[in-house]
Structure formats: structure tokens, C-alpha cells
Enzyme design. Structure first.
Site, PDB file in Angstrom:
ATOM      1  N   TYR A 105       0.845  -1.187   0.000  1.00  0.00           N
ATOM      2  CA  TYR A 105       0.000   0.000   0.000  1.00  0.00           C
ATOM      3  C   TYR A 105       0.894   1.256   0.000  1.00  0.00           C
ATOM      4  O   TYR A 105       1.810   1.361   0.824  1.00  0.00           O
ATOM      5  CB  TYR A 105      -0.894  -0.039   1.237  1.00  0.00           C
ATOM      6  CG  TYR A 105      -1.780   1.163   1.377  1.00  0.00           C
ATOM      7  CD1 TYR A 105      -2.818   1.392   0.481  1.00  0.00           C
ATOM      8  CD2 TYR A 105      -1.582   2.087   2.403  1.00  0.00           C
ATOM      9  CE1 TYR A 105      -3.630   2.501   0.602  1.00  0.00           C
ATOM     10  CE2 TYR A 105      -2.400   3.195   2.537  1.00  0.00           C
ATOM     11  CZ  TYR A 105      -3.425   3.398   1.629  1.00  0.00           C
ATOM     12  OH  TYR A 105      -4.221   4.498   1.752  1.00  0.00           O
ATOM     13  N   LYS A 208     -11.873  -0.684   4.743  1.00  0.00           N
ATOM     14  CA  LYS A 208     -12.118  -1.456   3.524  1.00  0.00           C
ATOM     15  C   LYS A 208     -13.168  -2.532   3.781  1.00  0.00           C
ATOM     16  O   LYS A 208     -14.292  -2.212   4.110  1.00  0.00           O
ATOM     17  CB  LYS A 208     -10.781  -2.021   3.018  1.00  0.00           C
ATOM     18  CG  LYS A 208      -9.626  -1.007   3.060  1.00  0.00           C
ATOM     19  CD  LYS A 208      -9.809   0.183   2.115  1.00  0.00           C
ATOM     20  CE  LYS A 208      -8.816   1.315   2.368  1.00  0.00           C
ATOM     21  NZ  LYS A 208      -7.408   0.954   2.351  1.00  0.00           N
TER      22      LYS A 208
HETATM   23  C1  LIG Z   1      -6.182   1.495   2.826  1.00  0.00           C
HETATM   24  C2  LIG Z   1      -5.085   0.602   3.232  1.00  0.00           C
HETATM   25  C3  LIG Z   1      -4.252   0.914   4.318  1.00  0.00           C
HETATM   26  C4  LIG Z   1      -4.368   2.229   5.075  1.00  0.00           C
HETATM   27  O1  LIG Z   1      -5.541   2.320   5.770  1.00  0.00           O
HETATM   28  P1  LIG Z   1      -6.298   3.715   6.106  1.00  0.00           P
HETATM   29  O2  LIG Z   1      -7.502   3.262   6.802  1.00  0.00           O
HETATM   30  O3  LIG Z   1      -6.562   4.390   4.798  1.00  0.00           O
HETATM   31  O4  LIG Z   1      -5.358   4.511   6.950  1.00  0.00           O
HETATM   32  C5  LIG Z   1      -3.286  -0.002   4.683  1.00  0.00           C
HETATM   33  N1  LIG Z   1      -3.133  -1.171   4.007  1.00  0.00           N
HETATM   34  C6  LIG Z   1      -3.900  -1.496   2.948  1.00  0.00           C
HETATM   35  C7  LIG Z   1      -3.671  -2.797   2.264  1.00  0.00           C
HETATM   36  C8  LIG Z   1      -4.895  -0.623   2.524  1.00  0.00           C
HETATM   37  O5  LIG Z   1      -5.639  -0.960   1.464  1.00  0.00           O
END
Ligand SMILES: *Cc1c(COP(=O)(O)O)cnc(C)c1O
Length: 401
Positions: A105, A208
Site C-alpha cells: 500500500y 475497507k
Molecule cells: C487502505 C489501506 C491501508 C491504510 O488504511 P487507512 O484506513 O486508509 O489509513 C493499509 N493497508 C492497505 C492494504 C490498505 O488498502
């Protein structure tokens, strides 16, 4: 309802940390929108003193997440990156190092490079996914090994069990110890449970799949043992970065349908990938559930199903990607993933813009790459949408150079 290890995933998702309210009988416990707790006399409280330290709504969510990942405890945060920040702050000091898989990420890469490197931490990246490649980078200073699987946005899989074993063996030979952390955001605990494969720590951006409805930002850390959680719990309270009660309620509510949603995401993504593989116009289709994928065998062993993310390369580079993404109507052009609604993302400009161009190209994040987060709408509508958007892209030969 008491928590029973033997119960199935959805039973735990629906009941752990969500008992009826003893005062009113409310089946769904109230959301504790309070910063503080009234004490009968100084020091005489009911286990809650101040909501940075603990809050009943957050506690219910943490109990549930721990049960779903098979961990002893969970700690929730205001974002996924705050969860990662807390792990690094809790486990590493200046002069120590992290070993990580390069395809990660973009925000995690930026955090490591621009926040923690200036603090005196070193990060070694491997672009090879073999256990030996990870073990080779472990030295006396390594305290954390970090990976995501499936990776973002190239959707490579890493063998959690084999890599965990290799890096722990190497640390044992050096006479040191390290923590092995897996960012399980793309898979969710429905598709794989890294703690059962040898990981010490699982991290989620609950923004997510766990939240699942694109209406909150949140993060979580789950540890295999309470001892491993101790430094992280200390930093959670000492540094803050905790989510508010209402966001905790939304995350917990999302979790109740997680298994249903993941099944639908995987099913739809498999259909979308099959459609994409039949389009001569696309330069590349990446989905771990296609037998053309280099990690297809690992996927069948490690994951319950291949998940909801599909990456494609449209012809014409940046211009091709732009016309494709401005033509979709059901898929929204947006950052993020894992919600019930389908999204498409252009990693080179959007999620991975914080990664320098040279590094991006090494990783395969080319200008024509489009990442699809396949939602749970009716799949025929999704495919019809992608089909008409692809028709709007000039084919490779006529595309402007
Ligand atoms: C979105 C994401 C993050 C970061 O998370 P946030 O909630 O946006 O701070 C970390 N790892 C992965 C794989 C992500 O998709």
C-alpha cells in the site's frame, strides 16, 4: 451470548462483543458516546475511566475482531495507517530495522520512508516473494517483518507460513527475535487467517472490507497473544489515535455481514476476471483466481476464495486508462476498496502517487493499470458497464503515442 471458540465465523461475527444491554434488554447494545465515566468515589469505577483508554463500544468491536482472526486481543485505531504507526512505535527503536515486501500500500511505503526513516529506522525491501529472499534481509537489527497478501495493486500472493518460518529461523540463528506482521486488509479474516499460519500480528484498514460500506476510516491490530499486545495497548493509550464510538459501532455493524459480503465479492470478481480474460483488447488481466496467475496454486491453498480485487491493463497507457475510467457508470472512479459498491482506481495517479515513478515502474504499476474493487451489485450490470467502458478506449494501434 458467551463466546465459544468452536462456533463458526458468522456466529462469532454476529454475537461476540454484541450482547443485549443488561439494563434495558436492548438487543443491540447502545453506542457509548461518552468521554468519561462517573466514579462512586475516587478510583471506584466499573472498569472504564476515560474513553482514550477504553470505551464499551470499542471494547465490543475489539473482542469481535480478536475472535474472527483467532487472536487473543485486538486494538482499534482511527485509521489503518494509525494501526501500522502504533505497531512500529511500539516495537522498534532508532537503529533497528524492518524487512518488507516491496509491493505494498502506497501510504505504508510513505510512512516507512518519510516518517520512520528520519527517526533512524531502516527498511529493507524485497521484490522477490520467496521465503529465502525475506530471510536474506533479516539481520541482528530486524525487529519487524511486514507483508501484505494479496498485494496492492499487483495482486501477488505471498506464502505466509513459509515466509514466517524462514524469517523466524533466521532470527533464531542470529540469536534475536522479531515480530511477523501481515496486513490482511485485502483478504479479510473470511478468506485467510494469518495468525493460524504463523503470523504474530494482523493489521487491518477496517476502512475497507471490514467496515464494508465506504462510510468510515478505521484500523485494527490483532495479536496472537496478550503478551504481544502489551506494548501496542500501552501505545494505544499513551499516544491515542483511537476511533470514536460511533465509528466503532459502524465497523462492528459492518462485520456482521462480512462473510456474506466476501463470498459475493469473490463470486463477482471471478466472473469479471473471466470476462476480462476473454477481451483481446486488454493487455493484461491479474486475478489470483485465474489459472494464468503465477500464484494460482498458492491461492487455492492459502485463501478460501480469491477475493474481490481484479487489476487490468488497458491499451494506450495513461490516456487509455483515463478514457476507460471516465466512461464507467456503475464503477465509480474513486480511491479505496472493499465497499459494497464497485470502484475503479488508477494506482499510478491515485493510491500509489506517493511512490516515486522509477520505483512504481519496477513494481509493474504502469500507466494503463486500472484496479477494480468489484462490489456486490448484480454481476451482469458490472460486466455490461466494463464492456461499454472498454469500447470507449481506442485500441492499441490507433491510440495516440
Ligand atoms: C487502505 C489501506 C491501508 C491504510 O488504511 P487507512 O484506513 O486508509 O489509513 C493499509 N493497508 C492497505 C492494504 C490498505 O488498502
Amino acid at each position: 451470548m458467551s463466546f465459544d471458540q468452536q462456533q463458526g465465523f458468522s456466529t462469532k461475527a454476529i454475537h461476540v462483543g454484541s450482547s443485549p444491554d443488561p439494563t434495558t434488554g436492548a438487543t443491540i447494545p447502545p453506542v457509548y458516546l461518552t468521554s468519561t465515566y462517573t466514579q462512586a468515589a475516587p478510583g471506584q469505577h466499573k472498569g472504564y475511566e476515560y474513553s482514550r483508554s477504553n470505551n464499551p463500544t470499542r471494547q465490543g468491536l475489539e473482542d469481535c475482531l480478536a475472535a474472527l482472526e483467532g487472536g487473543a486481543e485486538a486494538a482499534c485505531f482511527a485509521s489503518g495507517l494509525q494501526a501500522t504507526t502504533t505497531i512500529v512505535q511500539s516495537l522498534l527503536a532508532s537503529g533497528q530495522s524492518i524487512v518488507a515486501y516491496g509491493d505494498m500500500y502506497g501510504g505504508t511505503y510513505r510512512l516507512f520512508e518519510r516518517v520512520f526513516k528520519p527517526w533512524g529506522l531502516t527498511v529493507h525491501y524485497t521484490d522477490e516473494n520467496s521465503p529465502e529472499a525475506f530471510a536474506k534481509l533479516v539481520d541482528e537489527t530486524t525487529r519487524l517483518v511486514w507483508l501484505e497478501t494479496p498485494t496492492n495493486p499487483m495482486l501477488r500472493l505471498l506464502d505466509i507460513q513459509a515466509i514466517g518460518q524462514a524469517v523466524k529461523d533466521r532470527a533464531a540463528r542470529l540469536g534475536t527475535s522479531l515480530s511477523f506482521a501481515v496486513d490482511n486488509t485485502f483478504a479479510s479474516p473470511v478468506l485467510q487467517q494469518p495468525l493460524s499460519l504463523g503470523a504474530d500480528i494482523v493489521v487491518h484498514s477496517t476502512t475497507k472490507y471490514i467496515g464494508g460500506h465506504s462510510d468510515l476510516i478505521g484500523g485494527a491490530v490483532i495479536c496472537k497473544t496478550s503478551q504481544q499486545m502489551e506494548p501496542i495497548r500501552f501505545t494505544q493509550n499513551a499516544a491515542g489515535g483511537v476511533p470514536g464510538a460511533f465509528d466503532c459501532f459502524l465497523m462492528h455493524r459492518g462485520i456482521k455481514t462480512l462473510a456474506l459480503r466476501m463470498e459475493a465479492h469473490s463470486k463477482n470478481a471471478q466472473c469479471v476476471a473471466k470476462w476480462a480474460a476473454g477481451q483481446d483488447k486488454l493487455e493484461r488481466v491479474i486475478y489470483p483466481g485465474l489459472d494464468s496467475h503465477p500464484d494460482y496454486d498458492l491461492c487455492t491453498r492459502q485463501m478460501a476464495s480469491p477475493g474481490g480485487m481484479v487489476s487490468i491493463v488497458v491499451p494506450g497507457g495513461f490516456d487509455g486508462a483515463t478514457s476507460f475510467m471516465s466512461s464507467t457508470q456503475v464503477f465509480s472512479c474513486a480511491e479505496s476498496l472493499g465497499g459494497v459498491e464497485s470502484l475503479c482506481n488508477h494506482p499510478a495517479i491515485m493510491t500509489h502517487a506517493s511512490i516515486p515513478l522509477e520505483r512504481r515502474e519496477e513494481l509493474g504499476v504502469v500507466d494503463g493499470l486500472v484496479r477494480l474493487s468489484v462490489g456486490v451489485e448484480d454481476v451482469d450490470d458490472l460486466i455490461a458497464d466494463l464492456d461499454q467502458a472498454l469500447a470507449a478506449v481506442p485500441s492499441a494501434k490507433t491510440a495516440a503515442r
